[in-house]
Design a protein around this motif. Sequence first.
Motif, short mmCIF file in Angstrom:
data_model
loop_
_atom_site.label_atom_id
_atom_site.label_comp_id
_atom_site.label_asym_id
_atom_site.label_seq_id
_atom_site.Cartn_x
_atom_site.Cartn_y
_atom_site.Cartn_z
N SER A 81 0.83 -1.21 0.00
CA SER A 81 0.00 0.00 0.00
C SER A 81 0.86 1.26 0.00
O SER A 81 0.59 2.21 -0.74
N ARG A 111 2.67 1.57 -3.45
CA ARG A 111 1.77 2.02 -4.52
C ARG A 111 1.40 3.50 -4.33
O ARG A 111 1.23 4.22 -5.32
N LYS A 112 1.28 3.93 -3.11
CA LYS A 112 0.97 5.34 -2.85
C LYS A 112 2.11 6.23 -3.34
O LYS A 112 1.88 7.26 -3.99
N GLU A 113 3.36 5.84 -3.05
CA GLU A 113 4.50 6.62 -3.50
C GLU A 113 4.64 6.57 -5.02
O GLU A 113 4.95 7.57 -5.66
N THR A 140 2.23 6.20 -7.15
CA THR A 140 1.17 7.05 -7.70
C THR A 140 1.58 8.51 -7.65
O THR A 140 1.38 9.27 -8.60
N ARG A 141 2.19 8.92 -6.53
CA ARG A 141 2.63 10.31 -6.38
C ARG A 141 3.65 10.68 -7.46
O ARG A 141 3.54 11.73 -8.11
#
Length: 232
Positions: A124, A127-129, A131-132
């Motif tokens: 999680s 994937r957040k990084e 996406t950024r």
Amino acid sequence: MNRPDHDPVLRVEGLAQSFVTSAETLHVLRGVDLDVHAGEIVGLLGPSGSGKSTLLHAAGLLERPSSGKVWIKGRECLGLPDRDRTRIRRNTIGFVYQFHHLLPEFSALDNVAMPLLIEGVSKSVARKEATRLLEMMGLSDRVSHQPSQLSGGEQQRVAIARALANKPAVLLADEPTGNLDPNTSATVFQSLFDLVRIEGVAALVATHNMALTSYMDRVLTMSEGVTVEINP
């Protein structure tokens, strides 16, 4: 133009590299000295065979030079054991090549997240990084696309995002827009420029494209095995 006065993130001192053939000894690097600071883009110009890639490989701890020193974040690295140099390459240096080398079976998001997952970051968070970084590269609508569904410029922007996923201190790019047309090349390099500034990375970029020098803080050219600074 970025003119930092603090200690460099990357420092190369007296770097020399020679290759022995059956006919002669080829001196590719003859004592290169250079510094790159945080948030700075230094361009490295020169024709094929001038030593640009050899210099990047040595600075990135991919090859041992014949002599010289490479300092990264104040630590001399060439004298370290293989295990320590590998750790520095993985965690402190990001690489971008002329060919993007994306994993074809994975989405753009998972390609960028991969270095973080390898380092044990949770899916999680990775994937957040990812996406950024993809959003910063202007690819927010391409995160789920596989490489075959992306244009050449989009693929290279994914590769740049991947190179920065582990928050490296140093980014080494070898002809990162060499396979792109002029318009796409400018778009990709603008994205690279913006991300280097925002992330505070020290970037050394080898290119033969003079049109890209307007993005550089400083420009060096390879001449007879050493670097000479020129005005961009």
